[in-house]
Design an enzyme around this catalytic site. Structure first.
Site, PDB file in Angstrom:
ATOM      1  N   ASP A 199      25.095  38.673  53.332  1.00 28.49           N
ATOM      2  CA  ASP A 199      25.913  38.967  52.160  1.00 28.49           C
ATOM      3  C   ASP A 199      26.558  40.352  52.285  1.00 28.49           C
ATOM      4  O   ASP A 199      25.898  41.307  52.710  1.00 28.49           O
ATOM      5  CB  ASP A 199      24.986  38.932  50.928  1.00 28.49           C
ATOM      6  CG  ASP A 199      25.736  38.976  49.616  1.00 28.49           C
ATOM      7  OD1 ASP A 199      26.562  38.078  49.390  1.00 28.49           O
ATOM      8  OD2 ASP A 199      25.494  39.897  48.818  1.00 28.49           O
TER       9      ASP A 199
ATOM     10  N   GLU B 256      29.471  37.913  55.886  1.00 30.68           N
ATOM     11  CA  GLU B 256      30.563  37.842  54.912  1.00 30.68           C
ATOM     12  C   GLU B 256      31.378  39.117  55.086  1.00 30.68           C
ATOM     13  O   GLU B 256      30.914  40.206  54.743  1.00 30.68           O
ATOM     14  CB  GLU B 256      29.999  37.756  53.489  1.00 30.68           C
ATOM     15  CG  GLU B 256      31.078  37.554  52.452  1.00 30.68           C
ATOM     16  CD  GLU B 256      30.645  37.878  51.015  1.00 30.68           C
ATOM     17  OE1 GLU B 256      31.247  37.367  50.087  1.00 30.68           O
ATOM     18  OE2 GLU B 256      29.707  38.672  50.850  1.00 30.68           O
TER      19      GLU B 256
HETATM   20  O1  TEU Z   1      30.111  38.316  47.430  1.00 36.75           O
HETATM   21  C1  TEU Z   1      30.699  39.566  47.713  1.00 36.75           C
HETATM   22  C2  TEU Z   1      31.953  39.704  46.947  1.00 36.75           C
HETATM   23  O2  TEU Z   1      31.991  39.547  45.760  1.00 36.75           O
HETATM   24  C3  TEU Z   1      33.135  39.914  47.718  1.00 36.75           C
HETATM   25  O3  TEU Z   1      33.988  38.873  47.472  1.00 36.75           O
HETATM   26  C4  TEU Z   1      33.803  41.195  47.364  1.00 36.75           C
HETATM   27  O4  TEU Z   1      34.832  40.922  46.466  1.00 36.75           O
HETATM   28  C5  TEU Z   1      34.345  41.782  48.596  1.00 36.75           C
HETATM   29  O5  TEU Z   1      33.222  42.278  49.268  1.00 36.75           O
HETATM   30  C6  TEU Z   1      35.346  42.898  48.376  1.00 36.75           C
HETATM   31  O6  TEU Z   1      35.837  43.338  49.625  1.00 36.75           O
HETATM   32  C7  TEU Z   1      28.770  38.153  47.698  1.00 36.75           C
HETATM   33  C8  TEU Z   1      28.294  36.808  47.238  1.00 36.75           C
HETATM   34  O7  TEU Z   1      28.996  35.795  47.947  1.00 36.75           O
HETATM   35  C9  TEU Z   1      28.448  36.707  45.755  1.00 36.75           C
HETATM   36  O8  TEU Z   1      28.084  35.447  45.263  1.00 36.75           O
HETATM   37  C10 TEU Z   1      27.567  37.782  45.139  1.00 36.75           C
HETATM   38  O9  TEU Z   1      27.767  37.780  43.755  1.00 36.75           O
HETATM   39  C11 TEU Z   1      27.897  39.162  45.698  1.00 36.75           C
HETATM   40  O10 TEU Z   1      27.961  39.154  47.113  1.00 36.75           O
HETATM   41  C12 TEU Z   1      26.833  40.165  45.305  1.00 36.75           C
HETATM   42  O11 TEU Z   1      25.672  39.960  46.050  1.00 36.75           O
END
Ligand code: TEU
Length: 527
Positions: free
Chosen positions: A214, A272
């Site tokens: 994550d 991610e």
């Molecule tokens: O998501 C991370 C998140 O929200 C990204 O889309 C963020 O906008 C991006 O890092 C900006 O550059 C993850 C999970 O997939 C989500 O479900 C969780 O809520 C979040 O992390 C917090 O753990």
């Protein structure tokens, strides 16, 4: 004995189909209205029939569920809502017996505010070792009453919350890029990486095959925590200049993770990574960092031939910089479901059918979000049902992500469609889903589920899917076509009228051909 070098088989994950399970919404085995690991275990037969290679479980560790498991209070325990270690162990064993790998979400950027470390930090003094595991700072302005910098939380509101010190006086502030219940860890503190190493080994020793990491572009924060420009702060959007993410020190963290993964041959990680620039993106999947990185460009592209082609080329170019493996995804638990994104109704469904064929024709690893194989649309939920922290934190201006997290319909004609024995499912299920149940679709050769099953099977069996890279074909405006080295041709028609197909034998198409032509909003595979 021979000293001839035998060709090594490619690692399994380089062309695998991963199936993302949002455990709350997949299948409920104990009748509390929330999906669980027992439910996943019960449905392994379905997953085998579907033809996937691996599951990715969204977080199942102990959590107060402020962000549905992305707020972890014990990374080495299963939350009782989902089951216990015994059911996890049996799930791993039974999945492996069916040749399905098991990967799980890991949340290294932050913990829950109920994690014993954070509780101890609140009970300890400023400057103490307990506070040093998180990012506590004194406030600015008179009496420290203003946050240390201007960072907003991704979920709305400020990224800082002020605490009360043990004596009851207003005290320091702590950083949380997401909800206030998700304090960010301080990754410069060696205790933090040591603890993650323990967690990795804990699950790998139990037979887990890998992790989805994550916010893998988070974790490292810039020196001095400088203010940021406040123009862009949207969930699922990213801007490479945002100081909250993608700081160079993050790569040392990934190298540390990789060293441990390398002790477990065949294990894998997928990060991610919301990073636009291809060079910066590719750095995350250098040979000593992550095995795979999510590329979200296809999920962000409209149903438009030029946009899709751009997304594909760009993703291929990004990984080519480091000889990495491309990854493809149309949706996940954070984004609007593809049927709805592509226009909803029959048209949205037709386009989603076309896009899964396009995605599966590409070289690399594919991630499918549970329910996509049923063609589920997003659900417009009533205000009182909304649970995503985004809804509260945005002051009820952003509805959040619940609409793509509604439980899966399995069988029957009424909610809860055998998802649960309780009608009180954690999010309400629409009555219209009676036509979208697994039971209905298994019987129907023209269903989305049947399309997924046939396409997965052909992708696994046919030699034409071999080879990396794609060659683009000339194609009419509004269309695209490419060829894989093994001989597979994929054509997509994003115009409003039927188009002639390239020469070849049609292996399958997302819609019936019209007088030998590919109809609007459709894709075909040829050999
Ligand atoms: O998501 C991370 C998140 O929200 C990204 O889309 C963020 O906008 C991006 O890092 C900006 O550059 C993850 C999970 O997939 C989500 O479900 C969780 O809520 C979040 O992390 C917090 O753990």
């Amino acid at each position: 004995m021979t000293d001839r070098l035998e060709p090594q088989p490619e690692p399994w994950w380089k062309d695998a189909i991963f199936y993302q399970i949002y455990p709350r919404s997949f299948a409920d085995s104990n009748g509390d209205g929330v999906g669980d690991l027992g439910g996943v275990r019960d449905k392994l037969g379905y997953l085998e029939l579907l033809g996937i290679d691996a599951i990715w479980l969204s977080p199942i560790m102990k959590s107060p569920m402020a962000d549905h498991g992305y707020d972890v209070s014990d990374p080495r325990a299963i939350d009782p809502l989902f089951g216990d270690l015994a059911v996890m162990d049996s799930l791993i064993e039974e999945a492996h017996a069916r040749d399905i790998k098991v990967t799980m979400d890991l949340v290294p950027n932050h913990t829950s505010d109920r994690h014993p470390w954070f509780v101890a930090a609140l009970d300890s003094a400023p400057g103490s070792p307990e506070r040093a595991r998180y990012i506590f700072r004194d406030g600015k302005g008179p009496g420290g009453s203003e946050p240390p910098n201007n960072w907003p939380s991704i979920f709305g509101g400020p990224a800082w919350t002020r605490i009360r010190e043990a004596d009851g006086t207003p005290g320091q502030w702590y950083l949380h890029i997401f909800a206030a219940e998700q304090p960010d860890l301080d990754w410069t503190n060696p205790e933090v990486s040591e603890d993650l190493a323990t967690t990795l080994r804990f699950w790998l020793d139990r037979g887990v095959d890998g992790f989805r990491i994550d916010v893998a572009h988070g974790m490292a924060k810039p020196e001095g925590l400088p203010n940021m420009s406040l123009e862009t702060n949207e969930l699922m959007k990213n801007d490479d200049t945002d100081p909250r993410f993608n700081n160079p020190a993050v790569h040392e963290i990934h190298r540390g993770i990789r060293k441990i993964m390398d002790e477990y041959p065949g294990s894998t990680t997928v990060g991610e990574i919301w990073v636009q620039d291809n060079v910066r993106f590719s750095e995350y999947i250098r040979p000593d960092e992550l095995h795979l990185g999510f590329n979200f460009r296809l999920a962000e592209a409209e149903f438009d031939a030029a946009a899709i082609r751009n997304a594909v080329s760009n993703s291929l170019d990004a990984v080519a910089l480091v000889d990495g493996t491309p990854t493809w995804t149309l949706s996940n638990h954070d984004v609007v479901r593809e049927v709805t994104r592509y226009g909803g109704g029959t048209r949205g469904t037709a386009r989603a059918r076309a896009m899964i064929l396009l995605e599966l024709a590409l070289p690399g690893t594919v991630f499918v979000y549970n329910g996509a194989e049923l063609g589920l649309p997003n659900v417009d939920l009533p205000d009182e049902s909304l649970q995503d922290p985004v809804w509260e934190r945005s002051g009820h201006t952003e509805r959040g992500r619940d609409g793509c997290r509604v439980p899966l319909p399995w069988e029957g004609t009424e909610p809860p469609f055998a998802f649960s024995s309780s009608p009180a499912t954690w999010l309400p299920m629409p009555t219209e889903w009676s036509s979208l149940t697994v039971e209905e679709q298994l019987e129907d050769v023209d269903s989305m589920l049947s399309l997924y099953r046939s396409a997965f099977e052909l992708r696994a069996l046919r030699p034409e899917f071999a080879g990396t890279g794609v060659d683009w074909y000339g194609s009419p405006p509004g269309c695209l076509a490419f060829r894989r080295p093994g001989g597979l041709i994929c054509a997509l028609n994003a115009t409003d009228v039927p188009i002639p197909l390239p020469p070849g034998e049609v292996l399958m198409s997302s819609a019936p051909l019209v007088d030998g032509q590919l109809p609007a909003d459709a894709a075909a595979w040829l050999v």
